[in-house]
Enzyme design. Structure first.
Site, short mmCIF file in Angstrom:
data_model
loop_
_atom_site.label_atom_id
_atom_site.label_comp_id
_atom_site.label_asym_id
_atom_site.label_seq_id
_atom_site.Cartn_x
_atom_site.Cartn_y
_atom_site.Cartn_z
N GLU A 107 35.76 14.90 43.11
CA GLU A 107 36.00 15.64 41.86
C GLU A 107 37.40 15.34 41.31
O GLU A 107 37.61 15.29 40.10
CB GLU A 107 35.82 17.14 42.10
CG GLU A 107 34.36 17.51 42.34
CD GLU A 107 34.18 18.98 42.69
OE1 GLU A 107 34.68 19.37 43.76
OE2 GLU A 107 33.58 19.72 41.90
N GLU A 127 28.88 19.29 49.12
CA GLU A 127 29.11 20.74 49.28
C GLU A 127 27.83 21.49 49.63
O GLU A 127 27.88 22.54 50.28
CB GLU A 127 29.71 21.32 47.99
CG GLU A 127 31.18 20.99 47.78
CD GLU A 127 31.42 19.67 47.07
OE1 GLU A 127 30.50 18.82 47.03
OE2 GLU A 127 32.52 19.48 46.54
#
Ligand code: CAA
Length: 688
Positions: A107, A127
């Protein structure tokens, strides 16, 4: 070289500023790393650098947020602050990726203006495996580059995608040569400047954000079975829907809200617990890190049955040659045919090529002569569970095998000390309890016997890792850890049934809790006649009665359930009648059982048995028990394991319930001493 802080450096290579993160083991985004990058990029912006390269030292690019900091107070700049600093840099930032760019690491890289990677690198947003979603814009930025369908796949499954595929998808702009990432990244940065390429912001890209709403419906339907019970995949789908249906800022708001909900929920706590539990399980207090690892380059397996064949496949898959021993050619042919069929099925499913399947099969050499094991480094005995048979085999192995060979038994319940005692080298004897089907199930319970040596324990753990297993070290007791807890679950399920709860009611409660099937479906699958002796059967238990009616389980077309020709189970009126009869005889008050009551009783018993196991020192730590149940028995990951489940209830509440049940139904519910002690001290199993 200018140290920004203890984990970040800022250097200048001519006109290119290089920000290096060096925070072992995986450069996770701890508060120090975040602060270091933030300051370094800001300083570089104030210098006369024309471009910035962000790179990591050690084995990997940033592998994600620092999971150990989750749940603690936020310190220093947030990941979003650092992302803003990168995105708003007045000169182009190039993220240079090796190892893995995962989670928050990817990210962050998505906020660099360009990305370059070496071929061995992988990128992913894993995640979901922690019960979370990428909460720093991953669900909004990834679809803007790779489109909706690919991002759904990547985020909801947490795939680690190879660099070449990332390059093809546009996630990586440039490929570097392996081993010269810094040079290539710097050259790439100079080229960007020379070509006057823009400060590209992923958040501004919109042309890939188109999707028929049907895409989401299809994705949900296609994966309903895999996602059952998990909260994160649905939240991820909703975030990607939000990316398509609204502005970037609106999508970020949805992502934040759903991320916060997941982060605070039990599922993510459970999955984070398992992340560390799975790594902790390899660590053994009395086996120091520098303990000798005995070389294992060849293995003998005794028995080509279901277990032996599956175990042989594990070694063959890892490139280790196997000699497999049977007593008759017929049994050998049968066993090897199953092995071949398994490999062919995997090849057909695209897991590897047919040539690779043949290579693996070729590593398994059949023999009808145990003397062929004279030179192997390790033997795994996998014959049927009878002490005299196993002892006989170990006597012969003791004569045949060279000194220094590890002698392992795959017993699931027998006393390994008694097996070791018939050899002249009990320190070389150990248990390796595989789970069926052994080529599929991840778990190995490594069972140390009284005299097993420390190097043998260490080597067996290492070899388990090498053949792709998750191992937990336990000691010798009836059923070891996993099956001992399974037995306690079976007792309480049987007691519930004897009190009038129908097997399918119990199974449904366990299924809804998240298991693939309940204990009675499992019994039907394994065969109700396991351990049943016809001559001694006198209708004393429901199982005996069913066996006497030839309801021996799925293979007989009937067991607790009735089965049609497709083996679809339906509740059986015959079983129902027998259960009612037993319940009436027991004097149990006729009543309905709720799913909550059933699950509570089953889990209380399991956690209590786990506490006894810890108290007796049969497992090292409670999280090992959780690992055993997740990987050996498919305990739902989002419930963390039976011990974690008890911790989430609060041990004080667990003890109180067990004491109520003891008062009402008897001492078999009495809480373990350790459990009472922990509860009294206000502690949980994870503190033990
Ligand atoms: N945070 C903290 N510690 C981490 C970590 C992380 N993200 N990732 C790995 N570690 C630790 C491990 O606990 C382990 O510690 P010990 O040696 O003390 O046991 C050590 O790093 C090495 O890890 P592995 O044994 O797993 O090493 P490996 O080489 O087999 O695998 C890896 C490396 C692929 C990076 C693997 O560790 C991994 O998958 N890590 C997790 C990646 C992940 O889930 N990232 C997303 C985090 S969540 C997030 O990022 C959300 C957000 O932005 C807000």
């Amino acid at each position: 070289m200018a140290a920004i802080n203890e984990v970040t450096d800022l250097t200048h290579d001519g006109d290119v500023a290089v920000v290096t993160v060096d925070s072992p083991p995986v450069n996770a985004l701890s508060s120090n790393v975040r602060a270091g990058i933030d300051t370094a990029v800001k300083q570089a912006n104030e210098s006369d650098a024309t471009a910035i390269v962000l790179i990591c030292a050690g084995r990997t690019f940033i592998a994600g947020a620092d999971i150990t900091e989750f749940g603690g107070a936020a310190k220093g700049p947030s990941l979003r602050d650092v992302q803003d600093t990168l995105e708003n840099s007045n000169v182009p930032v190039v993220a240079a990726i090796h190892g893995t760019a995962l989670g928050g690491g990817l990210e962050l890289a998505l906020c660099a203006h360009y990305r370059i990677a070496v071929p061995s690198a992988r990128c992913g947003l894993p995640e979901v495996n922690l019960g979370l979603l990428p909460g720093a814009g991953g669900t909004q930025r990834l679809p803007r580059i790779v489109g909706v369908e690919k991002s759904l796949q990547m985020i909801a499954f947490g795939d680690h995608v190879p660099a070449a595929d990332c390059h093809e998808m546009g996630l990586v702009d440039e490929m570097a040569v392996e081993g010269q990432l810094l040079e290539d990244a710097t050259a790439f940065a100079r080229r960007i400047v020379a070509e006057d390429r823009p400060l590209a912001k992923v958040s501004n890209l919109n042309d890939k954000l188109v999707a028929d709403p049907q895409v989401f419906a299809d994705f949900r339907a296609a994966n309903a079975k895999k996602f059952r019970g998990f909260e994160a995949p649905e939240a991820i789908i909703q975030c990607v829907e939000a990316a398509v249906n609204g502005s970037f800022d609106e999508g970020m708001r949805v992502e934040r809200e759903l991320f916060t909900g997941l982060m605070e929920g039990t599922q993510s706590k459970a999955q984070r617990h398992l992340f560390f539990a799975e790594r902790q399980a390899w660590k053994i207090p009395d086996v120091p890190k520098d303990t000798e690892v005995i070389p294992v380059e060849s293995v003998g397996i005794i028995g080509a049955g279901t277990m032996g064949g599956g175990i042989a496949m594990n070694y063959a898959n890892a490139g280790i040659p196997v000699t497999i021993i049977e007593t008759s050619q017929e049994a050998m042919d049968r066993g090897l045919a199953v092995v071949r069929a398994n490999y062919e099925r995997s090849a057909k499913r695209g897991r590897f090529t047919m040539e690779e399947a043949e290579r693996r099969i070729a590593r398994i050499a059949p023999s009808l002569d145990m003397n062929d094991l004279a030179d192997v480094d390790m033997v795994v005995e996998a014959v049927f569970e009878r002490m005299d048979v196993k002892q006989d085999i170990f006597r012969r192995l003791d004569e045949i095998c060279r000194p220094g060979a590890i002698l392992a038994t795959n017993t699931s319940a027998l006393d390994i000390d008694q097996i070791a005692a018939v050899t002249s080298r009990p320190e070389w004897v150990i248990g390796m309890h595989f789970f069926s089907p052994a080529n599929v199930m991840k778990l190995v319970e490594v069972v140390r016997a009284e005299k097993t040596s420390i190097p043998v324990i260490n080597t067996t753990m290492q070899i388990s890792k090498r053949i792709g297993k998750v191992a937990a070290l336990v000691r010798v007791c009836p059923g070891f850890v996993g099956n001992r807890i399974l037995a306690s679950r079976r007792q309480v399920s049987d007691a519930l049934m004897n009190a009038g709860a129908m097997p399918w009611e119990i199974d449904k409660a366990i299924f809804d809790f998240g298991f693939a099937m309940g204990p009675f479906q499992m019994s039907d699958l394994a065969g109700l006649d396991l351990g049943w002796v016809k001559e001694e059967s006198a209708g004393r238990t429901i199982r005996e009665r069913l066996n006497e009616l030839d309801r021996r389980g799925q293979k007989a077309g009937a067991g607790f359930y009735d089965y049609d020709e497709n083996r679809t189970p339906t509740p059986s009126p015959i079983t129902e009648e027998i259960v009612r009869e037993f319940a009436a005889k027991s004097g149990a008050e006729a009543r309905d059982w709720t799913s909550e009551e059933i699950v509570e009783r089953v889990n209380l018993t399991m956690a209590n048995e786990g506490a006894k196991i810890l108290e007796e020192g049969m497992a090292i730590r409670s999280s090992d028990i959780d690992v055993i149940w997740v990987h050996g028995y498919n305990w739902p990951r989002y419930w963390g394991g039976p011990m974690f489940w008890a911790d989430t209830q609060g041990l004080g509440n667990v003890v109180a319930r067990l004491e109520e049940l003891t008062a009402a139904e008897g001492d078999h519910w009495a809480p373990a001493g350790l459990l009472k002690q922990l509860a009294e001290d206000g502690k949980s199993f994870s503190d033990f």
